[in-house]
Design an enzyme around this catalytic site. Structure first.
Site, short mmCIF file in Angstrom:
data_model
loop_
_atom_site.label_atom_id
_atom_site.label_comp_id
_atom_site.label_asym_id
_atom_site.label_seq_id
_atom_site.Cartn_x
_atom_site.Cartn_y
_atom_site.Cartn_z
N CYS A 63 0.82 -1.21 0.00
CA CYS A 63 0.00 0.00 0.00
C CYS A 63 0.85 1.26 0.00
CB CYS A 63 -0.95 0.01 1.19
SG CYS A 63 -0.15 0.31 2.79
N CYS A 66 2.69 2.10 3.41
CA CYS A 66 3.83 1.21 3.61
C CYS A 66 5.01 1.62 2.73
CB CYS A 66 3.44 -0.24 3.31
SG CYS A 66 2.71 -1.11 4.70
N CYS A 117 -3.46 -4.33 1.65
CA CYS A 117 -2.00 -4.36 1.55
C CYS A 117 -1.47 -5.74 1.94
CB CYS A 117 -1.39 -3.29 2.44
SG CYS A 117 0.41 -3.29 2.47
N CYS A 120 0.99 -4.77 5.44
CA CYS A 120 0.37 -4.32 6.69
C CYS A 120 -1.03 -4.89 6.91
CB CYS A 120 0.34 -2.80 6.75
SG CYS A 120 -0.88 -2.02 5.63
N ASP A 374 -7.81 -17.87 60.99
CA ASP A 374 -8.93 -18.78 60.76
C ASP A 374 -10.25 -18.04 60.96
OD1 ASP A 374 -7.19 -20.85 60.26
OD2 ASP A 374 -7.21 -21.59 62.33
#
Length: 558
Positions: A63, A66, A117, A120, A374
């Site tokens: 893309c 990128c 893409c 990515c 306890d």
């Protein structure tokens, strides 16, 4: 931004004063950058991109963002949130159109339609699947995506003073990033632009996304980004690539394979053979012509679906510390259920934690204490230190409001539990709790019966014993849930308080090392604790009631 507007930017960028001014994002006046200045700076960056490598990536399904993050590693590229995906596509097409031989009909057709893409997985295209029905959502630019994320954070209703952005990506993205870098290195390492531009390998998808979003989120939320206890998380997953990876891993287990390095695997995926690796840089052009598509285009699997995205906000735990006192012999420290039947009428955990949780508007809480007693043992004196761990608090109450909650707990009608010195803490609460925990001492008061009358020698004998060492095997009453161990413990001191008109009953006050089983010390547990009170007095001894009167720790003293 329309294509015509982008064309105007190309003209305007040609009249900029200097490249240095453009790179800084300032006009010739030296004033703060304007949208026009930003556009000029952006196109200046575009003009400097290497033509053929950009074409290689775009035609391989990478893309636009990128491509930019790979060739424009400086952080300024992340600041162009106003540019949409079509804007970037048009700008990069304008770049490649300068050389007629680089334009192909197939490439032009690919630009006209949206494709996920291959690197990515749509993350930097701001396309994702946002719900269980698989509905795809797509934002045109980072500004739109940041606005969506900011609205989500505000809707969650957190009280903020800062934030930290966290991003989780599929492993596929990391692998494809490495393949792209390897492809470019093997094809273009001899060219000057590679040495100048890609020696630092640019920004990763995660870094690019975080840097692009952080400044916008700061403006939308009105707080700064830092190493904050409040986290905004983006979790991306991709079912197809994860399933494929699992299948590949499963198949690999069926065969014995020679171990090879990750770089060899990546070379094969990127279409680089060993013969290519050995060629000298000066022969790289000949290699491209002879081997055709081997090095002309990186080999990436086509991706047909974008990632699924989950937004989430989380605040790291907040701690409320203090001391509690327990006045009932029918209240456990924590909620106690056996076979769907509740033991005791209440618990310290529920009374304290249930009262504190609502003022934090939190998801849940966990109760921690410095030891436990306890259910039939009272906690008196200065109280036992405790922490309430608040999970994912949306509000941080003021100190006066916390004191109101303390008063509310102490004024409950049943008077089962009281608290002291409540305060809001961070992780230092754990340090305070653990400090001296192994060496802490506890004081007790036990109502004891012995099988013979008490005499003065008994009182003197017990009071003379100091720092007495005893050996305790795991008590029979807890052997079903505790490991069978031998424990050496210390009885620091003891003294007897007589009861009027009673020779067989008395109060035993003692101070012991933390972790000593007091009930077993009194009656001996069928010889599993030695010496015991019964063996010292040479008679049968039984404990009827027990109170903790002090837990000697420095934390939460007020």
């Amino acid at each position: 931004m329309a294509y015509e507007d982008l064309h105007k930017i190309l003209v305007l960028s040609s009249i900029m004063d200097t490249d240095e001014e453009i790179a800084l994002g300032f006009g010739s006046s030296g004033l703060e950058p304007t949208p026009i200045d930003d556009s000029k700076c952006f196109h200046s960056i575009i003009r400097r991109l290497p033509l053929q490598p950009v074409k290689d990536l775009l035609t391989s399904g990478v893309c636009e963002r990128c491509t930019l993050r790979i060739f424009c590693p400086h952080e300024s590229i992340c600041s162009y949130g106003f540019l949409s995906t079509p804007d970037l596509r048009d700008a990069l097409y304008e770049l490649t159109e300068k050389a007629d031989d680089l334009v192909e009909k197939e490439y032009v057709k690919e630009l006209e339609e949206f494709k996920v893409c291959n690197v990515c997985l749509g993350i930097l295209q701001f396309a994702y699947q946002g719900d269980e029905r698989g509905k795809s959502i797509k934002k045109n630019c980072v500004s739109d995506f940041a606005a969506l994320l900011g609205a989500y954070v505000k809707q969650e209703g957190y009280q903020l003073d800062s934030f930290s952005l966290e991003v989780s990506l599929p492993q596929h993205v990391v692998e494809k990033e490495k393949e792209i870098q390897l492809f470019l290195k093997n094809k273009y390492s001899s060219e000057p632009w590679f040495v100048n531009k890609l020696t630092h390998e640019g920004l990763s998808v995660k870094e690019f996304l975080k840097k692009s979003l952080t400044t916008l989120l700061e403006q939308l939320l009105g707080v700064r980004s830092s190493n904050s206890c409040f986290k905004v998380r983006l979790t991306y997953t991709h079912s197809d690539t994860e399933t494929q990876k699992q299948q590949t891993t499963g198949n690999n287990r069926c065969f014995k394979r020679k171990k090879i390095g990750d770089d060899v695997i990546l070379r094969k995926r990127a279409g680089v053979t060993e013969s290519n690796k050995c060629e000298s840089p000066k022969d790289s052009s000949a290699l491209s012509e002879n081997d055709g598509m081997v090095t002309q285009r990186v080999r990436l699997d086509d991706i047909h679906e974008c990632c699924s995205l989950t937004f989430s906000c989380i605040r790291t735990p907040i701690y409320v510390g203090g001391r509690y006192l327990k006045y009932s012999r029918n209240v456990s420290q924590t909620r106690w259920i056996i076979d769907d039947e509740r033991m005791g009428e209440a618990s310290v955990e529920e009374i304290v934690g249930g009262s504190i949780l609502p003022i934090f508007y939190a998801d849940s809480y966990k109760f921690h204490a410095a030891g436990r007693e306890d259910i039939d043992v009272r906690m008196l004196g200065t109280g036992r230190p405790f922490l309430v761990e608040i999970q994912n608090a949306r509000k941080i109450p003021s100190y006066p409001l916390l004191k109101e909650i303390e008063l509310k707990i102490n004024c409950l009608e049943n008077k089962l539990v009281r608290v002291r010195n409540l305060d809001i803490l961070d992780n230092q609460g754990w340090e305070l709790m653990r400090e001296g925990e192994a060496e802490k001492q506890k004081q007790y008061c036990a109502l004891v019966w012995i099988s013979r009358p008490l005499n003065n020698n008994d009182e003197q004998k017990l009071s003379s014993l100091k720092e007495m060492q005893i050996l305790q095997k795991t008590p029979i009453r807890v052997l079903h849930r505790r490991s069978p161990l031998d424990r050496e413990k210390t009885i620091h001191w003891m003294r007897i308080e007589t009861i009027d008109k009673s020779s067989h009953y008395f109060l035993l006050h003692l101070c012991t090392q933390a972790g000593t089983y007091i009930k077993e010390f009194v009656h001996g547990d069928l010889g599993r604790t030695h010496p015991s009170l019964g063996s010292i007095l040479e008679c049968r001894a039984e404990i009827l009631q027990l109170d903790v009167t002090d837990v000697k720790m420095n934390c939460f003293q007020g």
